[in-house]
Design a protein around this motif. Sequence first.
Motif, PDB file in Angstrom:
ATOM      1  N   UNK A  51       0.795  -1.220   0.000  1.00 17.90           N
ATOM      2  CA  UNK A  51       0.000   0.000   0.000  1.00 17.90           C
ATOM      3  C   UNK A  51       0.825   1.267   0.000  1.00 17.90           C
ATOM      4  N   UNK A  52       2.003   1.226   0.634  1.00 13.20           N
ATOM      5  CA  UNK A  52       2.799   2.445   0.787  1.00 13.20           C
ATOM      6  C   UNK A  52       4.045   2.499  -0.082  1.00 13.20           C
ATOM      7  N   UNK A  53       4.549   1.312  -0.484  1.00 14.22           N
ATOM      8  CA  UNK A  53       5.810   1.288  -1.244  1.00 14.22           C
ATOM      9  C   UNK A  53       5.691   0.527  -2.567  1.00 14.22           C
ATOM     10  N   UNK A  54       4.537  -0.064  -2.815  1.00 13.60           N
ATOM     11  CA  UNK A  54       4.203  -0.648  -4.123  1.00 13.60           C
ATOM     12  C   UNK A  54       5.073  -1.857  -4.505  1.00 13.60           C
ATOM     13  N   UNK A  55       5.371  -2.706  -3.532  1.00 12.38           N
ATOM     14  CA  UNK A  55       6.053  -3.961  -3.867  1.00 12.38           C
ATOM     15  C   UNK A  55       5.685  -5.038  -2.853  1.00 12.38           C
ATOM     16  N   UNK A  56       5.869  -6.288  -3.257  1.00 10.94           N
ATOM     17  CA  UNK A  56       5.706  -7.441  -2.378  1.00 10.94           C
ATOM     18  C   UNK A  56       7.085  -7.887  -1.928  1.00 10.94           C
ATOM     19  N   UNK A  57       7.237  -8.127  -0.654  1.00 12.21           N
ATOM     20  CA  UNK A  57       8.535  -8.509  -0.110  1.00 12.21           C
ATOM     21  C   UNK A  57       8.734 -10.021  -0.213  1.00 12.21           C
ATOM     22  N   UNK A  58       9.914 -10.431  -0.691  1.00  9.20           N
ATOM     23  CA  UNK A  58      10.239 -11.858  -0.748  1.00  9.20           C
ATOM     24  C   UNK A  58      11.538 -12.135   0.016  1.00  9.20           C
ATOM     25  N   UNK A  59      11.762 -11.383   1.111  1.00  6.91           N
ATOM     26  CA  UNK A  59      12.957 -11.584   1.928  1.00  6.91           C
ATOM     27  C   UNK A  59      12.913 -12.968   2.590  1.00  6.91           C
ATOM     28  N   UNK A  60      14.008 -13.360   3.203  1.00  7.55           N
ATOM     29  CA  UNK A  60      14.084 -14.688   3.815  1.00  7.55           C
ATOM     30  C   UNK A  60      12.990 -14.898   4.856  1.00  7.55           C
ATOM     31  N   UNK A  61      12.710 -13.867   5.649  1.00  6.44           N
ATOM     32  CA  UNK A  61      11.686 -14.016   6.676  1.00  6.44           C
ATOM     33  C   UNK A  61      10.309 -14.223   6.054  1.00  6.44           C
ATOM     34  N   UNK A  62       9.990 -13.450   5.028  1.00  8.64           N
ATOM     35  CA  UNK A  62       8.682 -13.593   4.378  1.00  8.64           C
ATOM     36  C   UNK A  62       8.541 -14.963   3.716  1.00  8.64           C
ATOM     37  N   UNK A  63       9.622 -15.432   3.085  1.00  7.44           N
ATOM     38  CA  UNK A  63       9.572 -16.744   2.441  1.00  7.44           C
ATOM     39  C   UNK A  63       9.422 -17.839   3.483  1.00  7.44           C
ATOM     40  N   UNK A  64      10.122 -17.699   4.599  1.00  7.74           N
ATOM     41  CA  UNK A  64      10.027 -18.693   5.677  1.00  7.74           C
ATOM     42  C   UNK A  64       8.628 -18.716   6.281  1.00  7.74           C
ATOM     43  N   UNK A  65       8.060 -17.540   6.519  1.00  7.85           N
ATOM     44  CA  UNK A  65       6.733 -17.477   7.131  1.00  7.85           C
ATOM     45  C   UNK A  65       5.640 -17.871   6.151  1.00  7.85           C
ATOM     46  N   UNK A  66       5.901 -17.723   4.867  1.00  6.49           N
ATOM     47  CA  UNK A  66       4.935 -18.173   3.862  1.00  6.49           C
ATOM     48  C   UNK A  66       4.731 -19.677   3.954  1.00  6.49           C
ATOM     49  N   UNK A  67       5.808 -20.395   4.252  1.00  2.00           N
ATOM     50  CA  UNK A  67       5.744 -21.856   4.362  1.00  2.00           C
ATOM     51  C   UNK A  67       5.064 -22.287   5.663  1.00  2.00           C
ATOM     52  N   UNK A  68       5.343 -21.552   6.745  1.00  2.16           N
ATOM     53  CA  UNK A  68       4.896 -21.996   8.065  1.00  2.16           C
ATOM     54  C   UNK A  68       3.601 -21.360   8.542  1.00  2.16           C
ATOM     55  N   UNK A  69       3.220 -20.208   7.979  1.00  5.39           N
ATOM     56  CA  UNK A  69       2.047 -19.522   8.509  1.00  5.39           C
ATOM     57  C   UNK A  69       0.769 -20.298   8.228  1.00  5.39           C
ATOM     58  N   UNK A  70      -0.124 -20.238   9.173  1.00  2.00           N
ATOM     59  CA  UNK A  70      -1.430 -20.872   9.014  1.00  2.00           C
ATOM     60  C   UNK A  70      -2.336 -19.933   8.243  1.00  2.00           C
ATOM     61  N   UNK A  71      -3.528 -20.376   7.985  1.00  2.00           N
ATOM     62  CA  UNK A  71      -4.491 -19.502   7.309  1.00  2.00           C
ATOM     63  C   UNK A  71      -4.698 -18.240   8.135  1.00  2.00           C
ATOM     64  N   UNK A  72      -4.933 -17.139   7.454  1.00  2.00           N
ATOM     65  CA  UNK A  72      -5.112 -15.861   8.143  1.00  2.00           C
ATOM     66  C   UNK A  72      -6.211 -15.957   9.198  1.00  2.00           C
ATOM     67  N   UNK A  73      -5.916 -15.378  10.352  1.00  2.00           N
ATOM     68  CA  UNK A  73      -6.890 -15.386  11.439  1.00  2.00           C
ATOM     69  C   UNK A  73      -8.059 -14.471  11.077  1.00  2.00           C
ATOM     70  N   UNK A  74      -9.255 -15.021  11.191  1.00  2.00           N
ATOM     71  CA  UNK A  74     -10.458 -14.228  10.930  1.00  2.00           C
ATOM     72  C   UNK A  74     -11.139 -13.955  12.269  1.00  2.00           C
ATOM     73  N   UNK A  75     -11.199 -12.687  12.614  1.00  2.00           N
ATOM     74  CA  UNK A  75     -11.789 -12.299  13.893  1.00  2.00           C
ATOM     75  C   UNK A  75     -13.259 -11.982  13.673  1.00  2.00           C
ATOM     76  N   UNK A  76     -14.119 -12.635  14.439  1.00  2.00           N
ATOM     77  CA  UNK A  76     -15.559 -12.423  14.285  1.00  2.00           C
ATOM     78  C   UNK A  76     -15.933 -11.015  14.736  1.00  2.00           C
ATOM     79  N   UNK A  77     -16.975 -10.425  14.163  1.00  2.00           N
ATOM     80  CA  UNK A  77     -17.429  -9.091  14.601  1.00  2.00           C
ATOM     81  C   UNK A  77     -17.724  -9.044  16.104  1.00  2.00           C
ATOM     82  N   UNK A  78     -18.281 -10.143  16.632  1.00  2.00           N
ATOM     83  CA  UNK A  78     -18.607 -10.180  18.062  1.00  2.00           C
ATOM     84  C   UNK A  78     -17.340 -10.085  18.909  1.00  2.00           C
ATOM     85  N   UNK A  79     -16.296 -10.849  18.534  1.00  2.00           N
ATOM     86  CA  UNK A  79     -15.034 -10.816  19.273  1.00  2.00           C
ATOM     87  C   UNK A  79     -14.376  -9.444  19.166  1.00  2.00           C
ATOM     88  N   UNK A  80     -14.446  -8.858  17.967  1.00  2.00           N
ATOM     89  CA  UNK A  80     -13.824  -7.543  17.769  1.00  2.00           C
ATOM     90  C   UNK A  80     -14.518  -6.474  18.614  1.00  2.00           C
TER      91      UNK A  80
END
Length: 424
Positions: free
Chosen positions: A252-281
């Motif tokens: 949004x601010x710099x117009x690129x997608x980061x593919x650094x080592x940390x992003x690549x590592x977390x891409x492999x290990x991260x779970x599905x994005x957490x969806x917070x319910x409206x009630x919880x929020x």
Amino acid sequence: MELKSPRVQGYHSAVSISSDPRKGRKLVANERIPAGSDVLIERPLSFSLQFDEWPLRCHWCFRSSSNLIVCGGCDVARYCTAACQQQAAASHEHECAALGSGTRPESDVDRTLAGLMRSIYDSPEDDEFDKLFSGKFDSMTRSDFRKQLPTILKLAGSAASRMSPDYCIDVCCRYLINSFLIMTDSMTRIGMGFYLKAALLNHSCCPNCWTKFDGSTVRIRTLCDIAPGDELTISYIELNQSRAERQKDLGGNYFFDCDCDRCERELVTESAAVIVSPKARMSMLSLKQQVFAARDEGNWRRCKALALDLLEEQQDSLETHDPEITETLNILISTCEQLKHMNGAKQHCLAKLEISRACYPKVHPEIAFQLLQLGKIELINQDTADAIGHFKECLGMLQTTHGDGDLINTVSQYIAIATLKAGK
């Protein structure tokens, strides 16, 4: 042979400019560069003190003072010494007339942009400026800049006003992408600056360099040993975010997608994005408002109880690195300190430190300041052995990130105090 950091403005002797088909220009190491080296020292093309700091700091060297000299021409600029006022004279001349006639910038950005346009007009290096990425800003952003132009050009003076409006908009866009927040040693923002050489540093979510400022002069320091051929990187964003949030911020601010080592590592290990319910929020928002109300009232026991409930809900609903969790931990630390519950303060400080260690490089000022905070709490709590260990770790980090100065002396004094207490 050990390489020396630059003593004057410019790059380290082992740094060169290279080119990447995707990133464009970048800085790389030609030889091994040790941790704690200054790889670049640079004065800004343009800079400005933050609005709320105008009455408190010198507008040239940024030193805080209670006895500032007020410019007689505009009654706005302030200087700590006559020498600083004299050094600022050439750059201040044009804006002085505009400020003196009643022109007021809407923000420190206007003032920095005016100085940048003057520098570009006067400088033979303007072709280097034009090589910088100008972003992919939408028509609304460009339109907003166009509305600011009359004020900016008044501050810039007659020479800069000869540049075409479209080129001025391009200058604004390049500024937005490539400018730096100027920070104190304790990482408090005090201004904005534009650095032509430092702008070549690309982003990484696990950077090997960081930006330290001496007044408005930037020093790019290495956080670790850098091998020949490695790129020098800094971080453009807050690092205590999930991969998805970091990518959103960078896109949004710099117009690129980061593919650094940390992003690549977390891409492999991260779970599905957490969806917070409206009630919880809504529940977390309500609790947060109650926490702030209790804190504002000084009702520390109620504040602590509510903050613990909020933390439990956040840990159940949000990602581990969510800044909301860190914010709540900060509230709990300060609340426990108010209540003299130092064991609780230590527990929450350790929890915050664990999050930061997962988000930042192994050596980073953010971690160092948290170690200092933890050591102070342990010192009060008579945990002197733990305090000494954390103070020493903090000192080692700050020697790498800052080199020397008041912070180093302060931490050294804490080590001496804790050692003395341990010996009793």
